[in-house]
Enzyme design. Structure first.
Site, mmCIF file in Angstrom:
data_model
loop_
_atom_site.group_PDB
_atom_site.id
_atom_site.type_symbol
_atom_site.label_atom_id
_atom_site.label_comp_id
_atom_site.label_asym_id
_atom_site.label_seq_id
_atom_site.Cartn_x
_atom_site.Cartn_y
_atom_site.Cartn_z
ATOM 1 N N LYS A 1 0.830 -1.319 0.023
ATOM 2 C CA LYS A 1 0.189 -0.202 -0.217
ATOM 3 C C LYS A 1 0.517 1.645 -0.108
ATOM 4 O O LYS A 1 2.442 1.085 0.141
ATOM 5 C CB LYS A 1 -1.130 -0.133 0.988
ATOM 6 C CG LYS A 1 -0.015 0.088 2.185
ATOM 7 C CD LYS A 1 -1.122 -0.375 3.865
ATOM 8 C CE LYS A 1 -0.633 -0.830 5.444
ATOM 9 N NZ LYS A 1 -1.403 -0.534 6.436
ATOM 10 N N ARG B 1 -9.255 -1.455 16.184
ATOM 11 C CA ARG B 1 -9.357 -0.410 14.174
ATOM 12 C C ARG B 1 -10.532 -1.075 13.259
ATOM 13 O O ARG B 1 -11.308 -0.294 13.169
ATOM 14 C CB ARG B 1 -7.868 -0.446 13.769
ATOM 15 C CG ARG B 1 -7.544 0.984 13.051
ATOM 16 C CD ARG B 1 -6.510 0.649 12.667
ATOM 17 N NE ARG B 1 -5.842 -0.265 11.959
ATOM 18 C CZ ARG B 1 -4.269 -0.677 11.306
ATOM 19 N NH1 ARG B 1 -3.575 0.305 11.204
ATOM 20 N NH2 ARG B 1 -4.071 -1.702 10.897
ATOM 21 N N TYR C 1 16.362 29.784 8.828
ATOM 22 C CA TYR C 1 15.125 30.457 9.209
ATOM 23 C C TYR C 1 15.279 29.825 10.588
ATOM 24 O O TYR C 1 15.649 29.049 11.607
ATOM 25 C CB TYR C 1 13.897 29.557 8.481
ATOM 26 C CG TYR C 1 13.257 29.564 7.125
ATOM 27 C CD1 TYR C 1 13.344 31.085 7.070
ATOM 28 C CD2 TYR C 1 13.205 28.699 6.484
ATOM 29 C CE1 TYR C 1 13.028 31.859 5.183
ATOM 30 C CE2 TYR C 1 13.451 28.941 5.833
ATOM 31 C CZ TYR C 1 12.905 30.395 4.538
ATOM 32 O OH TYR C 1 12.317 30.240 3.977
ATOM 33 N N MET D 1 11.928 23.911 3.019
ATOM 34 C CA MET D 1 11.149 23.650 1.832
ATOM 35 C C MET D 1 12.228 22.373 0.454
ATOM 36 O O MET D 1 11.810 21.509 0.493
ATOM 37 C CB MET D 1 10.472 24.652 1.262
ATOM 38 C CG MET D 1 9.004 24.004 0.237
ATOM 39 S SD MET D 1 8.653 25.412 -0.161
ATOM 40 C CE MET D 1 7.390 25.389 0.380
HETATM 41 C C1 LIG Z 1 -3.382 -5.049 8.229
HETATM 42 C C2 LIG Z 1 -1.612 -4.893 7.693
HETATM 43 N N1 LIG Z 1 -1.297 -5.910 7.275
HETATM 44 C C3 LIG Z 1 0.202 -6.069 7.404
HETATM 45 C C4 LIG Z 1 0.531 -5.244 7.377
HETATM 46 C C5 LIG Z 1 1.662 -4.743 7.096
HETATM 47 O O1 LIG Z 1 2.537 -4.376 8.589
HETATM 48 P P1 LIG Z 1 4.151 -3.778 7.985
HETATM 49 O O2 LIG Z 1 4.602 -2.842 7.392
HETATM 50 O O3 LIG Z 1 4.756 -3.247 9.759
HETATM 51 O O4 LIG Z 1 4.475 -4.631 8.015
HETATM 52 C C6 LIG Z 1 -0.291 -3.405 7.329
HETATM 53 C C7 LIG Z 1 0.507 -2.274 7.822
HETATM 54 O O5 LIG Z 1 0.511 -1.555 8.192
HETATM 55 C C8 LIG Z 1 -1.793 -3.440 7.160
HETATM 56 O O6 LIG Z 1 -2.079 -2.621 7.681
#
Ligand SMILES: Cc1ncc(COP(=O)(O)O)c(C=O)c1O
Length: 362
Positions: A35, A128, A252, A307
């Site tokens: 992701k 969550r 700055y 920046m």
């Molecule tokens: C549901 C889920 N599984 C696996 C992972 C992978 O986690 P990590 O990058 O800590 O291995 C994440 C990442 O946040 C996640 O949200």
């Protein structure tokens, strides 16, 4: 002349890290979590380096579509499932597996006769996403009755630490009790669990950060034993040198004041490139050595990150001048070390690499 900043992504290191995960997890299959543009490394690099994975886990249908367009034929898991019911036709077209974490998603799938592979998410204590243990079994039976292939999943809140509740052990116990007697494969472990809780893997592990050679704890020493390789190197160059006298201030807010005469190197990298503005004086930057054959040294940040630029103390690098190469993090300097000085974790830094930074996939 192009601005000299560059993020180099080493796909060989990705492949190496995936192979290390495989050694650690034995027969468990691997969802490579990619992701957020593969944690800022780009999905293109992930595809090039992680082709031996059993599946990719991500969030966006557009990313799934892109992977299919490149010929990716193995599994894809949407980690947050459907954001709305209308996306179900795309999920079917793209042959995605779905996480299902709430009652609305179950209702949408109950109207769908095409069988979907589902990882039903249990909230075993992280609070969550996911069903409470009481609601979980009902959701399972509703999906199963509709002909969907239902597997089991949960996510650990504290696999990277031992001093907090819920512990991995408590979450595992909740998971085992809840799914008792239900058919289906299991998926529990993130990187921290793969590294430190190998009794908690399940049929499918879900590592993300460790594939990128970064520590889940934020401390590089914690993953040295796993022999992972650094994937992203963020490099740039010195674009100006300032000669200061004692009492002169830099940048700055005049945060850094020279105690004696010294040289300051100005580097083409700032917070608009994704470098943390919170980095304090002393945050390490690697400066290349006087010749190609000599190794570089660490020079500390001196002055507020701005920046487009940051400034470093060149007192210990008298050779450094306009055009000298530096590494903000990467093979010579773990991103975890930089993150520590900015009170964050490596995850945040690599994910925040800005679109304006050119990416080189090697
Ligand atoms: C549901 C889920 N599984 C696996 C992972 C992978 O986690 P990590 O990058 O800590 O291995 C994440 C990442 O946040 C996640 O949200």
């Amino acid at each position: 002349m192009e601005r000299p900043i560059l993020a180099s992504i080493d796909t060989g290191a990705l492949s190496h890290n995936l192979a290390r995960v495989r050694e650690l997890v034995g027969n468990s299959r691997i969802w490579s979590v990619v992701k957020a543009r593969a944690y800022g490394h780009s999905l293109k690099a992930a595809l090039a380096g992680l082709g031996q994975t059993d599946g990719f886990a991500l969030l966006d249908l557009d990313d799934a579509r892109w992977l299919r367009a490149q010929g990716w034929d193995k599994r894809i898991l949407l980690l947050e499932g459907l954001f709305n019911e209308d996306d179900l036709s795309s999920v079917i077209e793209l042959r995605c597996d779905l996480v299902v974490h709430c009652a609305e998603q179950v209702s949408w799938l109950e109207k769908q006769s095409h069988p979907i592979t589902v990882f039903l998410k249990l909230n075993s204590g992280m609070n969550r996403l996911g069903f409470t243990p009481d609601a979980y079994r009902l959701a399972y039976h509703r999906l199963h009755a509709q002909g969907h292939h239902v597997h089991h999943m949960t996510h650990f809140a504290n696999a990277d630490r031992v001093d907090r509740e819920p512990s991995v052990g408590a979450q595992m116990e909740c998971f085992s009790k809840t799914i008792d007697g239900l058919q289906g494969e299991t998926s529990l472990a993130n990187s921290a669990a793969v590294l430190w809780h190998r009794n908690a893997l399940g049929d499918w592990v879900r590592p993300g950060i460790m594939l990128h050679g970064i520590s889940p704890t934020g401390a590089y020493k914690d993953i040295e034993h796993a022999h992972l390789k650094t994937v992203m190197s963020l490099s740039s160059k010195i674009i100006a040198v300032q000669e200061l006298q004692a009492g002169d201030a830099v940048g700055y807010g005049a945060r850094y004041v020279a105690k004696q005469a010294m040289r300051i190197g100005v580097i083409a990298c700032g917070y608009a490139d994704g470098y943390p503005r919170h980095a304090v004086d002393g945050t390490p930057v690697w400066v290349s050595g006087p010749t190609d054959k000599t190794s570089g040294i660490i020079c500390p940040i001196a002055g507020q990150v701005s920046m487009d630029m940051l400034t470093i103390d060149l007192s210990h690098a008298p050779w450094a001048t306009l055009g000298t190469s530096v590494e903000l993090w990467g093979k010579n300097l773990p991103v975890d070390d930089v993150a520590n000085q900015a009170q964050t974790i490596g995850y945040e830094l690599v994910c925040a690499i800005a679109p304006r930074v050119p990416v080189e996939i090697i």
